[in-house]
Design a protein around this motif. Structure first.
Motif, PDB file in Angstrom:
ATOM      1  N   PHE A  73       0.718  -1.345  -0.243  1.00 20.05           N
ATOM      2  CA  PHE A  73      -0.203  -0.053  -0.382  1.00 20.05           C
ATOM      3  C   PHE A  73       0.979   1.413   0.101  1.00 20.05           C
ATOM      4  CE2 PHE A  73      -2.423  -3.029   1.752  1.00 20.05           C
ATOM      5  CZ  PHE A  73      -4.559  -2.415   0.921  1.00 20.05           C
ATOM      6  N   THR A  74       2.562   1.001   0.037  1.00 22.87           N
ATOM      7  CA  THR A  74       2.752   2.444   0.268  1.00 22.87           C
ATOM      8  C   THR A  74       2.825   2.934  -1.383  1.00 22.87           C
ATOM      9  OG1 THR A  74       4.917   1.329   0.871  1.00 22.87           O
ATOM     10  CG2 THR A  74       4.999   3.159  -0.139  1.00 22.87           C
ATOM     11  N   GLY A  75       2.491   4.505  -0.814  1.00 22.77           N
ATOM     12  CA  GLY A  75       1.875   5.638  -1.538  1.00 22.77           C
ATOM     13  C   GLY A  75       1.119   6.247  -1.178  1.00 22.77           C
ATOM     14  N   LEU A  76       1.084   7.927  -2.078  1.00 18.08           N
ATOM     15  CA  LEU A  76       0.816   8.876  -1.428  1.00 18.08           C
ATOM     16  C   LEU A  76      -0.306   8.775  -2.535  1.00 18.08           C
ATOM     17  CD1 LEU A  76       1.098  11.572  -0.354  1.00 18.08           C
ATOM     18  CD2 LEU A  76       1.855  13.129  -2.836  1.00 18.08           C
ATOM     19  N   TRP A  77      -1.527   8.782  -1.401  1.00 20.94           N
ATOM     20  CA  TRP A  77      -2.879   8.392  -1.228  1.00 20.94           C
ATOM     21  C   TRP A  77      -4.094   9.642  -0.753  1.00 20.94           C
ATOM     22  CZ3 TRP A  77      -3.763   4.045  -4.311  1.00 20.94           C
ATOM     23  CH2 TRP A  77      -3.359   3.114  -3.495  1.00 20.94           C
ATOM     24  N   GLN A  78      -5.202   9.887  -2.057  1.00 15.09           N
ATOM     25  CA  GLN A  78      -6.144  11.056  -1.481  1.00 15.09           C
ATOM     26  C   GLN A  78      -7.240  10.603  -1.648  1.00 15.09           C
ATOM     27  OE1 GLN A  78      -4.985  14.859  -2.351  1.00 15.09           O
ATOM     28  NE2 GLN A  78      -6.841  15.581  -1.824  1.00 15.09           N
TER      29      GLN A  78
END
Lengths: 275, 345
Positions: free
Chosen positions: A50-55
Motif C-alpha cells: 500500500f506504500t504510496g500517496l493517496w487521497q
C-alpha cells in the motif's frame, strides 16, 4: 486459466485476492480482471504493498451523509466557501444515532464554528483523517505500517505485531493491524472521543470502536471500508465505504499543512492585548 | 515516552499536566547491552539496511549543546567521570522512586524532574556539538543577530501581548528537524518505519512525521517551503544519509526545543543514521546555513532502543492550555493594574 495458474504459482496471494476483492468473481475470471490484479504492487512476501500517496475524492469531508449543495458560513467567500453536493459514504445513508445523540449532532452543527475540531486544527481522528481533502502517505514495510496525513501533520503507526492496547486515549487512537487475505484490517480503539466525522457535527465518543479494511482494487485504487460501533450513541454498528486514489502527478508528494498558525486568531483572538 | 502510564505536557511556564497516573517503576540506570561479537547490519526483505524500531536520544539528556570551557578540546569524558555520572544517575533514580513531592518541598511552577525522561546511562560526550573541535556552535553572522527570537520556555513573566510573542514550540507548531530529535526532557522517541523506496520517522515531539523518499528524485520547487523542510535520502553503505532543504526562514533555531536564533531559508541539513549494534545508532547532523553561521558545524549523539519504549501521541496544540493561561493571565493583570490606577485617581 493457464495465465491464472502461472500467476497464482508465482504469487500465491493473487488467487486469494481475486476471490475476495472482485465482486461477482467466479472460478473462471476474465483475462482482464486477472491482468488488472496482477498489476497490484506487492511486497517481496507477496502481500499487497500500500506504500504510496493517496487521497479521497468527493465531499465526505463536508458531510458523510448524502447532502445537497449549501451556502457556506461566510458570504464573503461566495462560491468558494460553499458546500458541494455529494452522495455520502455512509452505507444505507443514515447514521443510527440514539435520540439523545441525534440531538447532540444538531447542537454540534449549530455551534460548528466553535466546536468543529478541524476548524481549530486539532488532529482529525479516525476515520476522518482518511477523507479530508488532503493527501496521506502510507509507508509499508515488513513490520509496522506508517500513515502520515498532510492535514495537521497527524499520523499513526499501525502495529502489525502482537495486539497492543493503547495506554492512554488519544486523538488518533491506537491502531492494530492484521491481514485477512489481501485486505489490511486495522482495529482502531483508544480514541479520545473528541473527533467528528465531518463538518456537520457527526461525532464519536471515547467508546467508539472503528475497524477499517483497506483492499487494493488495482494498482491505483484502494477500496476502503470502516465499521463503526459505539453502543453509547449508535443503536447498531454502521459502515462507511469510499475509495482512495493514488496521486499520480510525477512530482506529487506529501507536503506540510501545519495549520495551528492559521487557527490561532480564531482560538486566542479575544485574548490579544487591545491596542 | 518511557514505559509507564502518564501523559506529560509542559507549558511555557513549565507547568505540567499529569493524567492517567499509574506509575510503574522506571528502569534503573544500566549499560546498553553489548553488541553480539559478529553482529552485522541486517537487511530488509527488499535489500535496504534495516534500521527499523523505536529509538530515543534519551542517553544524552543533559549534555550541553556547547562544550563548557573547562573541557577545552576534550570531546569525551574520562572513565572516572563516566563512573561519577553513572553514580549520579543511580542516585537520581533512587530519588525518583520516593514520593513525587516531599511534604516540606518547595513547589514551583515546574514539574518534578522525574515526570520527564531520564538518561539510562551517562553520555560520553562533553558536548552535542562535535565539529568544530572546540565543541561550540560557530558565531552568528551580523545579519542573523538582528532576527527576532520569540519567548521560549523558562521565562515566568513572558511578554504575552499575543500568541505571536511565543516561540514556535510553545505555540505547538514545530521544533524543526533538529529540535525534534535533540535530547530534551521528554518526547525524544523516533519510530523508524521503512518500506521499499521510503524511510519514515514518526517523532513523538509535536507528532512530526518525516517521510523521506529514497528514489533519487530532485528536491521540490524552492517555492514550496516548510518548517520541517523537504527531505531526500539515500544509502551510503549501511548509513542512511538525508539531505533536507526548502525550509521557511526565520522560524525555529538549532538549539534544544528548536529555540535560539532562527535559521534562514538557506539552511541545509545533512543527517547520517548508522546502526552500529542491535540497540544503538550513530546519529549526526551537519548544519549548513550560510546566512546564519560563520561556518557549517556538526552535532552528534547516539540513538538507542529500550525494551518497552514506545512513542505516545503528543497532542500539544490540542492541550495548549498554557497559551490560554498566559494570554488571559496577562490580560487579567492589565485589567487589575488599570483598576488600581483608576481607584488611585
Amino acid at each position: 486459466m493457464s495465465f491464472l495458474r502461472r500467476s497464482a504459482m508465482a504469487v500465491p496471494a493473487t488467487a486469494v485476492f481475486l476471490l475476495i476483492a472482485v465482486p461477482g468473481f467466479s472460478q473462471t475470471p476474465s483475462r482482464t480482471a486477472t491482468r488488472i490484479t496482477a498489476q497490484i504492487p506487492r511486497m517481496p512476501d507477496g502481500k499487497p504493498n500500500f506504500t504510496g500517496l493517496w487521497q479521497a475524492l468527493g465531499t465526505a469531508d463536508w458531510d458523510i451523509k448524502p447532502h445537497y449543495a449549501h451556502a457556506g458560513p461566510f458570504f464573503q467567500l461566495g462560491a468558494e466557501g460553499a458546500e458541494p453536493a455529494g452522495e455520502g459514504i455512509v452505507e444505507g445513508d443514515v447514521i443510527p444515532y440514539t435520540p439523545e445523540a441525534a440531538a447532540k449532532v444538531k447542537e454540534n452543527l449549530a455551534n460548528r464554528m466553535k466546536l468543529d475540531p478541524e476548524i481549530k486544527c486539532y488532529m482529525p481522528g479516525i476515520p476522518r483523517a482518511n477523507y479530508l481533502p488532503f493527501p496521506f502517505q502510507i509507508v509499508q514495510g515488513n513490520q509496522d505500517i506508517a500513515f502520515a496525513y498532510e492535514y495537521a501533520t497527524s499520523n499513526r503507526a499501525v502495529n502489525m505485531g502482537k495486539f497492543r492496547e493503547g495506554q492512554v486515549d488519544t486523538w488518533m487512537g491506537t491502531s492494530n493491524g492484521h491481514w485477512e487475505g489481501a485486505t489490511l484490517v486495522i482495529d482502531v480503539s483508544g480514541l479520545n472521543g473528541s473527533s467528528w466525522y465531518d463538518r456537520v457535527g457527526d461525532f464519536q465518543t471515547e467508546n467508539t470502536h472503528v475497524v477499517e479494511r483497506f483492499t487494493l482494487a488495482d494498482a491505483d485504487h484502494i477500496n476502503y471500508e470502516a465499521t463503526i460501533e459505539d453502543q453509547t450513541i449508535y443503536t447498531r454498528p454502521w459502515k462507511i465505504s469510499t475509495v482512495f486514489y493514488r496521486r499520480k502527478e510525477k512530482n506529487a508528494q506529501l507536503n506540510e499543512f501545519k495549520c495551528v498558525e492559521f487557527a490561532e486568531e480564531l482560538i486566542y483572538g479575544d485574548l490579544r492585548k487591545k491596542k | 515516552m518511557r514505559s509507564f502510564r502518564f501523559a506529560l505536557m509542559l507549558t511555557p511556564v513549565g507547568l505540567a499536566l499529569l493524567t492517567a497516573a499509574s506509575a510503574l517503576a522506571q528502569s534503573a540506570p544500566h549499560a546498553l547491552p553489548a553488541a553480539p561479537k559478529n553482529w552485522v547490519q541486517t537487511k530488509t526483505p527488499w535489500g535496504d539496511p534495516d534500521i527499523q524500531g523505536t529509538w530515543t536520544s534519551d542517553d544524552c539528556i543533559g549534555t550541553p549543546m556547547n562544550r563548557p570551557a573547562n573541557f577545552g578540546d576534550r570531546a569525551y569524558l574520562t572513565e572516572q567521570e563516566m563512573a561519577e555520572r553513572m553514580k549520579r544517575l543511580e542516585q537520581q533514580h533512587e530519588g525518583d522512586l520516593k514520593d513525587t513531592v516531599d511534604a516540606n518541598q518547595r513547589v514551583g511552577t515546574g514539574p518534578p524532574g522525574n515526570w520527564g525522561e531520564r538518561a539510562r546511562r551517562p553520555c560520553r560526550q562533553t558536548s552535542l556539538v562535535v565539529d568544530p573541535l572546540n565543541g561550540r556552535t560557530p558565531d552568528l553572522l551580523p545579519e542573523a543577530k538582528t532576527r527576532p527570537v520569540p519567548e521560549g520556555a523558562g521565562n515566568n513573566n513572558p511578554k504575552a501581548d499575543s500568541w505571536e510573542d511565543f516561540s514556535w514550540y510553545i505555540r505547538c507548531i514545530s521544533r524543526g528537524v533538529t529540535g525534534s530529535i535533540l535530547p530534551v526532557i521528554y518526547g525524544n522517541g523516533q519510530q523508524i518505519i521503512q518500506g521499499p523506496g521510503y524511510v519514515t520517522i514518526l517523532q513523538e515531539m509535536v507528532h512530526e512525521a518525516r517521510v523521506i523518499p529514497l528514489d533519487g528524485r530532485p528536491h521540490e520547487s524552492s517555492e514550496v517551503r516548510s518548517y520541517m523542510g523537504d527531505a531526500r535520502g539515500h544509502w551510503e553503505g549501511n548509513t542512511l544519509v538525508v539531505e533536507t532543504t526548502n525550509f521557511l526562514g526565520g522560524r525555529t533555531g538549532i538549539g534544544l526545543n528548536g529555540g535560539g536564533t532562527p535559521t534562514s531559508d538557506a539552511l541545509k541539513l545533512i543527517e547520517r543514521f548508522t546502526r552500529i549494534s542491535p540497540d544503538e545508532m550513530k546519529y549526526e547532523v551537519t548544519v549548513d546555513d550560510p546566512k546564519t553561521y560563520t561556518r557549517p558545524f556538526k552535532i552528534a549523539f547516539p540513538l538507542t532502543q529500550e525494551a518497552g519504549y514506545q512513542n505516545f501521541e503528543y497532542a500539544c496544540h490540542e492541550g495548549n492550555y498554557a497559551m490560554f493561561d498566559s494570554l488571559s493571565g496577562a490580560r487579567a493583570k492589565e485589567k487589575a493594574a488599570a483598576a488600581k490606577a483608576a481607584a488611585g485617581k
